[in-house]
Design an enzyme around this catalytic site. Structure first.
Site, PDB file in Angstrom:
ATOM      1  N   LYS A  30       0.854  -1.202   0.000  1.00  9.25           N
ATOM      2  CA  LYS A  30       0.000   0.000   0.000  1.00  9.25           C
ATOM      3  C   LYS A  30       0.892   1.256   0.000  1.00  9.25           C
ATOM      4  O   LYS A  30       1.942   1.245  -0.643  1.00  9.25           O
ATOM      5  CB  LYS A  30      -0.998  -0.060   1.162  1.00  9.25           C
ATOM      6  CG  LYS A  30      -1.749  -1.405   1.160  1.00  9.25           C
ATOM      7  CD  LYS A  30      -2.918  -1.475   2.079  1.00  9.25           C
ATOM      8  CE  LYS A  30      -3.566  -2.845   1.965  1.00  9.25           C
ATOM      9  NZ  LYS A  30      -4.781  -2.990   2.754  1.00  9.25           N
ATOM     10  N   GLU A  82     -11.069 -10.494  -1.076  1.00  7.20           N
ATOM     11  CA  GLU A  82     -10.703  -9.723   0.119  1.00  7.20           C
ATOM     12  C   GLU A  82     -11.960  -9.056   0.672  1.00  7.20           C
ATOM     13  O   GLU A  82     -12.340  -7.962   0.216  1.00  7.20           O
ATOM     14  CB  GLU A  82      -9.683  -8.636  -0.239  1.00  7.20           C
ATOM     15  CG  GLU A  82      -8.387  -9.162  -0.824  1.00  7.20           C
ATOM     16  CD  GLU A  82      -7.265  -8.143  -0.696  1.00  7.20           C
ATOM     17  OE1 GLU A  82      -6.369  -8.386   0.118  1.00  7.20           O
ATOM     18  OE2 GLU A  82      -7.294  -7.111  -1.370  1.00  7.20           O
TER      19      GLU A  82
HETATM   20  P1  13P Z   1      -4.362  -6.436   5.581  1.00 13.88           P
HETATM   21  O1  13P Z   1      -3.583  -7.731   5.438  1.00 13.88           O
HETATM   22  O2  13P Z   1      -3.572  -5.331   6.192  1.00 13.88           O
HETATM   23  O3  13P Z   1      -5.692  -6.671   6.189  1.00 13.88           O
HETATM   24  O4  13P Z   1      -4.647  -5.927   4.061  1.00 13.88           O
HETATM   25  C1  13P Z   1      -5.149  -6.830   3.145  1.00 13.88           C
HETATM   26  C2  13P Z   1      -5.096  -6.214   1.803  1.00 13.88           C
HETATM   27  O5  13P Z   1      -5.802  -5.247   1.525  1.00 13.88           O
HETATM   28  C3  13P Z   1      -4.136  -6.766   0.827  1.00 13.88           C
HETATM   29  O6  13P Z   1      -4.360  -6.262  -0.452  1.00 13.88           O
END
Ligand code: 13P
Length: 248
Positions: free
Chosen positions: A10, A164
């Site tokens: 991210k 997700e």
């Molecule tokens: P987290 O593992 O921080 O929950 O994020 C998941 C995600 O959005 C991966 O693309």
């Protein structure tokens, strides 16, 4: 099917941290990587990440724009990702959909452009908490899958779906292995209806949402869960390598 684990950094990361991360990944050796591994740093770190990535670790862009070049301030094309050393891209991540307002149609243009340019894509789907609570999970995810895949014409080698659930992202509220397994089986069925049985049976479907070293093994032991897309736990090489290690 060999599992695939993605690390989505991210909007995090530094040059020095990237170098250290890749050096740590290298200590596992190619045989120590029990899954296909793709790391998605922010755009600015892709050249450094691809230069330093050890064998067995591929690099991807977190997003792309569908036009090849031109007056699109702030955007990055598929060709630019390839030039920078990326071989993968994400399309339709929930933060792009829900923070930046991307629609199914926008996500589809990105999928088409990335795959046509020769990148491999991870196509992200998942329902919001309110949609889950309203009993709309299946309708929402099915709509996203249809929008992304109808008439797509990709090889299942070049495409991965990441399921997700948005309520599980960054919250610590992971779907249970049974919940994830059930949704993955439904998704594979919808994909079969769109793209045929051969495509659906060789397509890998990752789970994402608060995956950690403590839950990754159990999630990926579900036969329908072909890997994980990891956010927070991919920022630190130790936890990411532990997740990769629990894939095989
Ligand atoms: P987290 O593992 O921080 O929950 O994020 C998941 C995600 O959005 C991966 O693309």
């Amino acid at each position: 099917m060999r599992k695939i684990v993605g690390g989505n950094w991210k909007m995090n990361g530094t040059p020095r941290g990237t170098e250290a991360f890749m050096a740590a990944m290298g200590t596992a050796g190619p045989a120590g990587l029990r899954a296909d591994v793709v790391v998605f740093p922010p755009f600015t770190l892709i050249p450094m990440a691809s230069l330093k990535a050890p064998a067995g670790v591929e690099i991807g862009g977190q997003d792309l724009f569908w036009e090849p070049k031109g007056a699109f301030t702030g955007e990055i094309s598929a060709a630019m990702l390839l030039d920078a050393g990326a071989t993968w891209f994400l399309a339709g991540h929930s933060e792009r959909r829900h923070v930046l307002g991307e629609t199914d149609a926008v996500v589809r243009r990105k999928l088409d452009a990335g795959l046509a340019a020769g990148l491999k894509g991870i196509f992200c789907v998942g329902e919001l908490l309110g949609e889950r609570e309203a009993g709309r999970t299946e309708e929402v995810v099915r709509g996203q899958i249809e929008g992304g895949l109808s008439g797509l014409g990709a090889s299942p080698r070049d495409l991965v779906i990441a399921y997700e659930p948005v309520w599980a992202i960054g919250t610590g509220m992971t779907a249970t292995p049974a919940e994830a397994g059930r949704m993955h089986t439904l998704i594979r069925g919808w994909v079969e209806g769109i793209a045929g049985g051969a495509f659906a049976s060789s397509l890998r479907i990752q789970y994402g949402g608060s995956v950690s070293p403590s839950n990754a093994g159990e999630l990926m032991s579900m036969p329908s869960v072909d890997g994980a897309l990891v956010g927070g736990a991919s920022l630190e090489p130790g936890s990411f390598m532990a997740i990769v290690g629990s894939a095989g």
